[in-house]
Design a protein around this motif. Structure first.
Motif, PDB file in Angstrom:
ATOM      1  N   ASP A 224      28.586  54.675  21.305  1.00  0.00           N
ATOM      2  CA  ASP A 224      28.549  53.432  22.070  1.00  0.00           C
ATOM      3  C   ASP A 224      28.917  53.681  23.531  1.00  0.00           C
ATOM      4  N   GLU A 225      29.862  54.590  23.760  1.00  0.00           N
ATOM      5  CA  GLU A 225      30.276  54.910  25.131  1.00  0.00           C
ATOM      6  C   GLU A 225      29.127  55.534  25.924  1.00  0.00           C
ATOM      7  N   THR A 226      28.383  56.439  25.298  1.00  0.00           N
ATOM      8  CA  THR A 226      27.256  57.090  25.970  1.00  0.00           C
ATOM      9  C   THR A 226      26.156  56.084  26.270  1.00  0.00           C
ATOM     10  N   ILE A 227      25.875  55.208  25.336  1.00  0.00           N
ATOM     11  CA  ILE A 227      24.841  54.193  25.547  1.00  0.00           C
ATOM     12  C   ILE A 227      25.263  53.238  26.663  1.00  0.00           C
ATOM     13  N   ALA A 228      26.523  52.848  26.685  1.00  0.00           N
ATOM     14  CA  ALA A 228      27.018  51.969  27.754  1.00  0.00           C
ATOM     15  C   ALA A 228      26.894  52.668  29.108  1.00  0.00           C
ATOM     16  N   TRP A 229      27.234  53.946  29.154  1.00  0.00           N
ATOM     17  CA  TRP A 229      27.107  54.720  30.393  1.00  0.00           C
ATOM     18  C   TRP A 229      25.652  54.759  30.847  1.00  0.00           C
ATOM     19  N   MET A 230      24.732  55.028  29.907  1.00  0.00           N
ATOM     20  CA  MET A 230      23.303  55.098  30.251  1.00  0.00           C
ATOM     21  C   MET A 230      22.815  53.779  30.846  1.00  0.00           C
ATOM     22  N   THR A 231      23.160  52.678  30.219  1.00  0.00           N
ATOM     23  CA  THR A 231      22.675  51.384  30.696  1.00  0.00           C
ATOM     24  C   THR A 231      23.234  51.059  32.077  1.00  0.00           C
ATOM     25  N   ARG A 232      24.511  51.371  32.305  1.00  0.00           N
ATOM     26  CA  ARG A 232      25.095  51.144  33.637  1.00  0.00           C
ATOM     27  C   ARG A 232      24.409  52.002  34.692  1.00  0.00           C
ATOM     28  N   ARG A 233      24.150  53.259  34.359  1.00  0.00           N
ATOM     29  CA  ARG A 233      23.512  54.168  35.319  1.00  0.00           C
ATOM     30  C   ARG A 233      22.073  53.732  35.624  1.00  0.00           C
ATOM     31  N   ILE A 234      21.352  53.245  34.638  1.00  0.00           N
ATOM     32  CA  ILE A 234      19.988  52.776  34.886  1.00  0.00           C
ATOM     33  C   ILE A 234      20.008  51.523  35.767  1.00  0.00           C
ATOM     34  N   LEU A 235      20.952  50.628  35.524  1.00  0.00           N
ATOM     35  CA  LEU A 235      21.092  49.458  36.395  1.00  0.00           C
ATOM     36  C   LEU A 235      21.387  49.884  37.830  1.00  0.00           C
ATOM     37  N   GLN A 236      22.287  50.840  37.997  1.00  0.00           N
ATOM     38  CA  GLN A 236      22.607  51.348  39.333  1.00  0.00           C
ATOM     39  C   GLN A 236      21.380  52.005  39.968  1.00  0.00           C
ATOM     40  N   LEU A 237      20.626  52.730  39.171  1.00  0.00           N
ATOM     41  CA  LEU A 237      19.412  53.392  39.661  1.00  0.00           C
ATOM     42  C   LEU A 237      18.391  52.385  40.176  1.00  0.00           C
ATOM     43  N   THR A 238      18.107  51.357  39.388  1.00  0.00           N
ATOM     44  CA  THR A 238      17.104  50.375  39.818  1.00  0.00           C
ATOM     45  C   THR A 238      17.573  49.615  41.050  1.00  0.00           C
ATOM     46  N   ASP A 239      18.862  49.329  41.129  1.00  0.00           N
ATOM     47  CA  ASP A 239      19.411  48.688  42.339  1.00  0.00           C
ATOM     48  C   ASP A 239      19.212  49.591  43.554  1.00  0.00           C
ATOM     49  N   TYR A 240      19.522  50.866  43.399  1.00  0.00           N
ATOM     50  CA  TYR A 240      19.431  51.794  44.514  1.00  0.00           C
ATOM     51  C   TYR A 240      17.972  52.016  44.953  1.00  0.00           C
TER      52      TYR A 240
ATOM     53  N   HIS B 292      29.629  32.440  30.151  1.00  0.00           N
ATOM     54  CA  HIS B 292      28.761  32.672  31.289  1.00  0.00           C
ATOM     55  C   HIS B 292      28.352  34.138  31.267  1.00  0.00           C
ATOM     56  N   VAL B 293      27.038  34.369  31.369  1.00  0.00           N
ATOM     57  CA  VAL B 293      26.515  35.722  31.288  1.00  0.00           C
ATOM     58  C   VAL B 293      25.605  35.967  32.484  1.00  0.00           C
ATOM     59  N   THR B 294      25.806  37.088  33.167  1.00  0.00           N
ATOM     60  CA  THR B 294      24.941  37.431  34.294  1.00  0.00           C
ATOM     61  C   THR B 294      23.654  38.062  33.779  1.00  0.00           C
ATOM     62  N   LYS B 295      22.665  38.113  34.644  1.00  0.00           N
ATOM     63  CA  LYS B 295      21.400  38.762  34.316  1.00  0.00           C
ATOM     64  C   LYS B 295      21.654  40.217  33.931  1.00  0.00           C
ATOM     65  N   GLU B 296      22.499  40.898  34.688  1.00  0.00           N
ATOM     66  CA  GLU B 296      22.798  42.298  34.407  1.00  0.00           C
ATOM     67  C   GLU B 296      23.440  42.469  33.033  1.00  0.00           C
ATOM     68  N   GLU B 297      24.325  41.543  32.662  1.00  0.00           N
ATOM     69  CA  GLU B 297      24.964  41.618  31.348  1.00  0.00           C
ATOM     70  C   GLU B 297      23.956  41.402  30.222  1.00  0.00           C
ATOM     71  N   ARG B 298      23.031  40.462  30.421  1.00  0.00           N
ATOM     72  CA  ARG B 298      21.975  40.232  29.413  1.00  0.00           C
ATOM     73  C   ARG B 298      21.108  41.479  29.256  1.00  0.00           C
ATOM     74  N   VAL B 299      20.708  42.054  30.386  1.00  0.00           N
ATOM     75  CA  VAL B 299      19.854  43.235  30.369  1.00  0.00           C
ATOM     76  C   VAL B 299      20.586  44.409  29.732  1.00  0.00           C
ATOM     77  N   GLU B 300      21.827  44.605  30.113  1.00  0.00           N
ATOM     78  CA  GLU B 300      22.613  45.708  29.565  1.00  0.00           C
ATOM     79  C   GLU B 300      22.744  45.582  28.048  1.00  0.00           C
ATOM     80  N   SER B 301      22.968  44.390  27.556  1.00  0.00           N
ATOM     81  CA  SER B 301      23.077  44.160  26.119  1.00  0.00           C
ATOM     82  C   SER B 301      21.759  44.483  25.409  1.00  0.00           C
ATOM     83  N   LEU B 302      20.652  44.035  25.980  1.00  0.00           N
ATOM     84  CA  LEU B 302      19.331  44.311  25.392  1.00  0.00           C
ATOM     85  C   LEU B 302      19.057  45.806  25.373  1.00  0.00           C
ATOM     86  N   TRP B 303      19.301  46.484  26.502  1.00  0.00           N
ATOM     87  CA  TRP B 303      19.039  47.919  26.574  1.00  0.00           C
ATOM     88  C   TRP B 303      19.892  48.701  25.581  1.00  0.00           C
ATOM     89  N   LYS B 304      21.135  48.293  25.412  1.00  0.00           N
ATOM     90  CA  LYS B 304      21.997  48.975  24.439  1.00  0.00           C
ATOM     91  C   LYS B 304      21.394  48.903  23.042  1.00  0.00           C
TER      92      LYS B 304
END
Length: 121
Positions: free
Chosen positions: A35-51, A12-24
């Motif tokens: 990989d850690e920096t890219i994961a951080w960037m994708t999480r922060r962009i998701l948080q940004l768009t939510d906010y 089971h994959v959420t929309k956010e997980e699919r998007v995060e994988s694509l962005w990475k």
């Protein structure tokens, strides 16, 4: 957060997980970061768009020409202007936002994102 089943797979994959994988993958193709920096960037962009759907954010990124840029942005007006809901799955390379100072829609490339923080009036 609703989980979706991918075909016959039990995963089971959420929309956010699919998007995060694509962005990475997209970021990794464009710039050489850990990989850690890219994961951080994708999480922060998701948080940004939510906010930005409900508030104003200070966004730091590099323009395509390499210049540093800082904008106050929001997505509050997105649905009224484009007559559809903001959908993160439509973000491929660019994040759209309303630039409050310039009074217009702008974008930044996901691989050029640096950081963001909430703007509280």
């Amino acid at each position: 957060m609703k989980k979706q089943t991918l075909g016959h797979q039990p995963n089971h994959v959420t929309k956010e997980e699919r998007v995060e994988s694509l962005w990475k993958k997209l970021i990794r193709q464009e710039i050489d970061l850990s990989d850690e920096t890219i994961a951080w960037m994708t999480r922060r962009i998701l948080q940004l768009t939510d906010y930005m759907a409900y508030g104003c954010a200070l966004i730091a990124y590099r323009k395509q020409n390499g210049e540093f840029y800082m904008a106050r942005g929001t997505l509050v007006y997105y649905e009224a202007h484009f007559h559809r809901k903001y959908d993160i799955e439509h973000i491929r390379n660019h994040v759209v936002y309303w630039d409050i100072e310039q009074q217009g829609w702008r974008t930044f490339q996901i691989e050029n994102f640096l950081e963001w923080k909430p703007v509280v009036n």
